[in-house]
Design a protein around this motif. Structure first.
Motif, PDB file in Angstrom:
ATOM      1  N   ARG A 182       1.993   8.906 -11.994  1.00  0.00           N
ATOM      2  CA  ARG A 182       2.961   8.351 -11.056  1.00  0.00           C
ATOM      3  C   ARG A 182       4.306   8.998 -11.311  1.00  0.00           C
ATOM      4  NH1 ARG A 182       5.431   2.553 -12.265  1.00  0.00           N
ATOM      5  NH2 ARG A 182       6.418   2.992 -14.239  1.00  0.00           N
ATOM      6  N   GLY A 195       0.843  -1.192   0.000  1.00  0.00           N
ATOM      7  CA  GLY A 195       0.000   0.000   0.000  1.00  0.00           C
ATOM      8  C   GLY A 195       0.879   1.243   0.000  1.00  0.00           C
ATOM      9  N   TRP A 196       0.590   2.164  -0.915  1.00  0.00           N
ATOM     10  CA  TRP A 196       1.403   3.375  -1.059  1.00  0.00           C
ATOM     11  C   TRP A 196       0.661   4.596  -0.533  1.00  0.00           C
ATOM     12  CZ3 TRP A 196       6.380   3.547  -2.650  1.00  0.00           C
ATOM     13  CH2 TRP A 196       6.879   2.417  -3.287  1.00  0.00           C
ATOM     14  N   ASN A 197       1.407   5.458   0.127  1.00  0.00           N
ATOM     15  CA  ASN A 197       0.903   6.754   0.552  1.00  0.00           C
ATOM     16  C   ASN A 197       1.894   7.820   0.085  1.00  0.00           C
ATOM     17  OD1 ASN A 197      -1.433   5.967   2.243  1.00  0.00           O
ATOM     18  ND2 ASN A 197       0.139   4.911   3.421  1.00  0.00           N
ATOM     19  N   ALA A 198       1.418   9.040  -0.053  1.00  0.00           N
ATOM     20  CA  ALA A 198       2.295  10.136  -0.489  1.00  0.00           C
ATOM     21  C   ALA A 198       3.543  10.184   0.394  1.00  0.00           C
ATOM     22  CB  ALA A 198       1.551  11.456  -0.431  1.00  0.00           C
ATOM     23  N   ASP A 219       5.950   7.931   0.560  1.00  0.00           N
ATOM     24  CA  ASP A 219       6.508   6.626   0.920  1.00  0.00           C
ATOM     25  C   ASP A 219       7.774   6.326   0.133  1.00  0.00           C
ATOM     26  OD1 ASP A 219       4.527   6.142   2.725  1.00  0.00           O
ATOM     27  OD2 ASP A 219       3.491   4.626   1.533  1.00  0.00           O
TER      28      ASP A 219
END
Length: 72
Positions: free
Chosen positions: A64, A39-42, A44
């Protein structure tokens, strides 16, 4: 998974003979079964040991930005 005739590459043994489709299918299915989604968050950052793991990404849409640095 794509039908065999749509595979983007051929797979051969070192002697150039083709790897049976069942072997290739088994490897692809195993890779998909064992895949781990991240899971990606700003902001990371993900570090991947290329020797330890195979890596890739699933298809997606949207913008992206990928920044890569490599070291040994």
């Amino acid at each position: 998974m794509l039908p065999e005739e749509e595979w983007p590459q051929s797979v051969t043994f070192a002697d150039g003979s083709p790897v049976p489709a069942a072997y290739v299918r088994h490897v692809k299915e195993t890779g998909l079964r064992l895949a781990v989604d991240v899971g990606w968050n700003a902001g990371d950052l993900l570090l991947v040991d290329n020797v330890l793991v195979g890596h890739g990404r699933r298809p997606f849409t949207g913008p992206r930005r990928v920044l890569v640095a490599m070291s040994d």
